[in-house]
Enzyme design. Structure first.
Site, mmCIF file in Angstrom:
data_model
loop_
_atom_site.group_PDB
_atom_site.id
_atom_site.type_symbol
_atom_site.label_atom_id
_atom_site.label_comp_id
_atom_site.label_asym_id
_atom_site.label_seq_id
_atom_site.Cartn_x
_atom_site.Cartn_y
_atom_site.Cartn_z
ATOM 1 N N ASP A 494 2.848 -10.315 16.238
ATOM 2 C CA ASP A 494 3.700 -9.122 15.694
ATOM 3 C C ASP A 494 3.143 -8.717 14.390
ATOM 4 O O ASP A 494 3.700 -7.694 14.062
ATOM 5 C CB ASP A 494 5.119 -9.721 15.374
ATOM 6 C CG ASP A 494 5.984 -9.564 16.532
ATOM 7 O OD1 ASP A 494 5.994 -8.860 17.414
ATOM 8 O OD2 ASP A 494 7.143 -10.324 16.427
ATOM 9 N N CYS A 495 2.372 -9.361 13.886
ATOM 10 C CA CYS A 495 1.820 -9.028 12.546
ATOM 11 C C CYS A 495 0.591 -8.359 12.551
ATOM 12 O O CYS A 495 -0.149 -7.992 11.525
ATOM 13 C CB CYS A 495 1.778 -10.210 11.553
ATOM 14 S SG CYS A 495 3.642 -10.938 11.402
#
Ligand code: GLC
Ligand code: GLC
Length: 822
Positions: A494-495
């Site tokens: 997600d990052c």
């Protein structure tokens, strides 16, 4: 140091001192009603949705920690204490908390008064039961005052902790304190208007008084650790009006020496039809509460409900067991108790909670993740296949017609969450992964013909098969300059926000895209495609779509070629290309030269297995990313914030996605190692992140030794080895897949149960039982040869078997499978 031990026969973790380095919790409930329950009786409960229908209040990140729970205050003469230790941190002569499957039991004693509290959510009803027993272990008569205490949440947990200008004026209660043998406090805030539900907190005993107003109970400026009422020894019979409604019963208990008395406290959620809300004006219709409380109004009734719950879990966990006595190395017991019990239990908790409510997820934030829910399914599909089926249909219904997906959906409405939106380009592929796992487990191809809406719009409905095709096609049609999949907002990580370019403090990395490059690509998505693609091909073939299968095979080949050409960096797999087309996870990078995810997944997909690159990649992972406590996500850690990388570089080195041990992806390496037949190394990577192996290291690890955590601080972090975010993590499902399917090697495939163990040569054998498609497979593996992989012979019920895929018996019988490795 250890704070407890595993009681394997009872399937309990026994905590032997209350001051664990962090609250060690359990989950009560497996259907609609859930409670989080810490080892000192902290936590809270809710019905269906932790944000919208919260019954009791909890203060996250409070001092002292773990504020809010179901508390009992005991008073003996002038001595007042809390027998669960918190909230008074009372000195106890004896203390123990047993967390079991869906229940917890706290027992303690002080000055000759023994206390036990058995807490659980019964099957079929929306309530918590707390069965409390007091026993006089002294030689003299005792006259005890017991005060119960719960603090109500005003239903919407987010509003409850923010909207005080309204909240302090809306609290309402009703009290029935004069019933024969029962005393009930009703929390009915907002029932007068649009709610048709209320909570009830009751005890099956006559009471000497009650309190429903927090301040009356606590006294001014007092905390839960020093409430005035128990010290006074007398309830105030306060009736809440606004402010903070609570429920407290005052019970007088006279106990002769050796006498015990038991009380059943019930905290229930009751609903009425709209037209039957009121008994008379202003008085709520108590029919559902009466029905519920009558059912649990004796200790025997509570015991019966607990026995039913035990039977439920025994049956569930009977579907996959590991016989510890068959294991050759003493430490393997740790693997057995995790794989056979706790890991599967945690998978059920992720099924129920997704990422909503834990001691690290506040229950008001995230909905159900599209990718998370599909992966979670891998860990529970063998336990509750019917529920997995409906979960799949729910998830698929939030998919967009072009195959992309809302990143999250809300459990109550089952609709996609607009706030988080879409654009995580790995999401679609996880649906194929989940459906393939379901079909391999059940053989139920009918699911492919189910009509499922797109974006919850019935008019757009098409078969689940078409949903899978759209998932597959989405990847095929969204590629960048190297022929690799475009990453979108991010992929599994997600990052890794390669199109975000966020410079505004506080801006969400997940929802902003300031620069739609159309260039940034993910090698991980390519590898996921290559891993799930062959399952899609098989599904097409079995659904009589030969053309589609041929097309898919061609696309997988094209993708594999792209990985080979642009995804290999010489010693390991590249991670991604950024919005300028520069490598991420390549030797030329200053930081982030090597990442775990693409290496694990590419090898899982079989890439480079034949030509030595897979082995090289995994050796590089070991050399650069391995640590004492697991494999870190990347190296070197990013030291500065990089606009072109986003959140991954926002964390201090060693935490979370910036070189933390992000446990979720460690099992990918474990599985990859088994693809190469390296059983000793596979087991090593498995054991490093397995909490049971760190039980005696609890002061550093801090979190529960019986469940996985999302993250353990990496080697760059000052607190290397410290875990955070236990319970709600994809680690649960993937570690279960890695140990059960790839190390022990009992793996459902489309046509049967594949047996393909890959174990340390020092492990001389093991026995597992596996329920699979209507029969029980009792599998004994003999590795006296000291192999790591490879099977010499298999017999089924004494008869030799060709190959290593066991047939589908579906005859309700037990079949004895003997496997000789070598
Ligand atoms: C969190 C998310 C998951 C994501 C992972 C890595 O665990 O729930 O969806 O894949 O972080 O960023
Ligand atoms: C943050 C976390 C990540 C999580 C995501 C979604 O990015 O680092 O682990 O998946 O938020 O909530």
């Amino acid at each position: 140091m250890q704070y407890g031990f595993f009681d394997d026969d009872a399937r309990e973790y026994v905590i032997t001192r209350p001051d664990t380095p962090y609250p060690w919790i359990n989950y009560l409930g497996c259907e609609e009603f859930f409670g989080l329950f810490s080892n000192t009786s902290g936590g809270y409960c809710f019905c269906r949705d932790a944000r919208m229908l919260r019954l009791t209040r909890y203060r996250y990140n409070n001092v002292p920690a773990d504020a809010g729970g179901r508390y009992f205050y005991l008073r003996d003469g002038t001595d007042v204490w809390t027998p669960s230790w918190m909230p008074m941190k009372s000195k106890l002569d004896r203390y123990e908390c047993r967390h079991g499957m869906g229940y917890s039991k706290i027992s303690s004693s002080r000055n000759g008064l023994a206390f036990t509290q058995v807490s659980f959510v019964p099957l079929g009803d929306n309530c918590e039961i707390h069965k409390v027993t007091l026993t006089n272990e002294s030689g003299a008569e005792k006259n005890i005052d017991m005060f119960s205490f719960v603090e109500f949440c005003l239903w919407n947990a987010n509003d409850d902790m923010t909207n005080f200008q309204r909240n302090f004026s809306i609290g309402e209660v009703e009290i029935e304190s004069q019933l024969a043998g029962s005393s009930r406090i009703y929390h009915k805030t907002e029932y007068r208007e649009r709610r048709n539900h209320y909570a009830v907190w009751s005890v099956n005993a006559a009471t000497a008084g009650f309190d429903t107003d927090r301040q009356a109970f606590l006294g001014l400026y007092n905390g839960f650790d020093s409430p005035q009422t128990p010290f006074n020894g007398k309830a105030n019979n306060s009736v809440a009006s606004g402010w903070a409604p609570i429920g407290s019963h005052h019970i007088k208990v006279k106990l002769a020496p050796n006498e015990s008395k038991t009380f059943v406290f019930t905290l229930g959620f009751c609903e009425n039809p709209q037209d039957q809300k009121w008994e008379k004006p202003g008085i709520i219709n108590k029919a559902p509460a009466n029905k519920l409380l009558e059912k649990y109004n004796t200790a025997e009734a509570a015991d019966k409900a607990l026995a039913e719950l035990n039977a439920y879990w025994k049956n569930l966990l009977g579907k996959f067991t590991v016989d510890a006595s068959s294991l050759s190395r003493p430490d393997d017991i740790k693997m057995a108790r995790m794989a056979g019990v706790w890991n599967q239990y945690q998978c059920m908790v992720t099924f129920n909670m997704s990422r909503s409510a834990s001691y690290f997820e506040s229950g008001i934030g995230r909905g159900m993740g599209f990718r998370d829910s599909n992966q979670d399914l891998l860990g529970f599909v063998h336990l509750v296949p019917e529920r997995a089926r409906s979960r799949i249909l729910d998830i698929a219904a939030t998919q967009f017609p072009d195959g992309s997906a809302y990143h999250q959906y809300q459990p109550l409405t089952k609709r996609g969450n607009n706030e988080v939106g879409s654009g995580f380009n790995d999401d679609p592929l996880w649906l194929i992964c989940g459906v393939a796992a379901y079909i391999k487990e059940t053989g139920d191809y009918s699911i492919l013909n189910e009509k499922v809406p797109f974006d919850n719009d019935e008019k757009l409905a098409d078969t689940l098969f078409i949903h899978l095709k759209r998932s597959f096609d989405f990847t095929v049609t969204h590629k960048g300059p190297h022929g690799l999949p475009l990453i979108g907002r991010a992929d599994w990580n997600d990052c890794l926000n390669l199109n975000c370019f966020s410079a505004a403090p506080g801006e969400s990395f997940q929802t902003t895209a300031n620069f739609e490059s159309g260039v940034a690509e993910s090698v991980l998505i390519a590898a996921i495609f290559a891993f799930v693609g062959p399952d899609y091909v098989e599904i097409c073939k079995r659904a009589n779509r030969a053309d589609e299968a041929a097309y898919a095979e061609k696309e997988i080949k094209t993708m594999t070629d792209a990985i080979n050409q642009h995804g290999w960096d010489g010693d390991w797999f590249v991670r991604a290309y950024d919005a300028y087309g520069k490598k991420i996870g390549g030797k030329e990078c200053d930081d982030g030269k090597i990442f775990i995810e693409s290496n694990g997944f590419a090898v899982m997909a079989g890439i480079g297995v034949d030509d030595g690159r897979a082995a090289k990649a995994l050796d590089s992972v070991k050399e650069h990313l391995d640590s004492k406590y697991g494999i870190v996500l990347l190296q070197p850690a990013y030291k500065n914030y990089h606009l072109e990388l986003g959140e991954v570089s926002s964390y201090p080195p060693g935490y979370k996605e910036n070189a933390g041990i992000f446990c979720h992806n460690n099992p990918w390496v474990t599985i990859a190692e088994t693809m190469l037949g390296r059983g000793t190394r596979a087991f090593e990577t498995y054991a490093k992140i397995c909490p049971a192996y760190r039980e005696d290291d609890s002061d550093l690890r801090r979190l529960e030794p019986y469940v996985y955590a999302q993250m353990v601080a990496g080697k760059d972090a000052p607190r290397h080895g410290e875990a955070k975010n236990s319970w709600l993590t994809g680690t649960a499902a993937w570690t279960f897949v890695s140990i059960s399917q790839y190390i022990l090697g009992v793996r459902p495939v489309f046509d049967g149960l594949l047996i393909d163990p890959c174990i340390p040569s020092a492990m001389k054998g093991f026995t597992v039982t596996r329920h699979f498609r209507g029969a029980d497979y009792h599998i004994t593996v003999d590795n006296s040869a000291g192999a790591e992989k490879g099977i010499k012979s298999i017999t089924i019920d004494g008869k030799a078997q060709e190959g290593n895929v066991l047939p589908i018996f579906n005859d309700g019988k037990i079949h004895k499978i003997m496997v000789i490795m070598g």
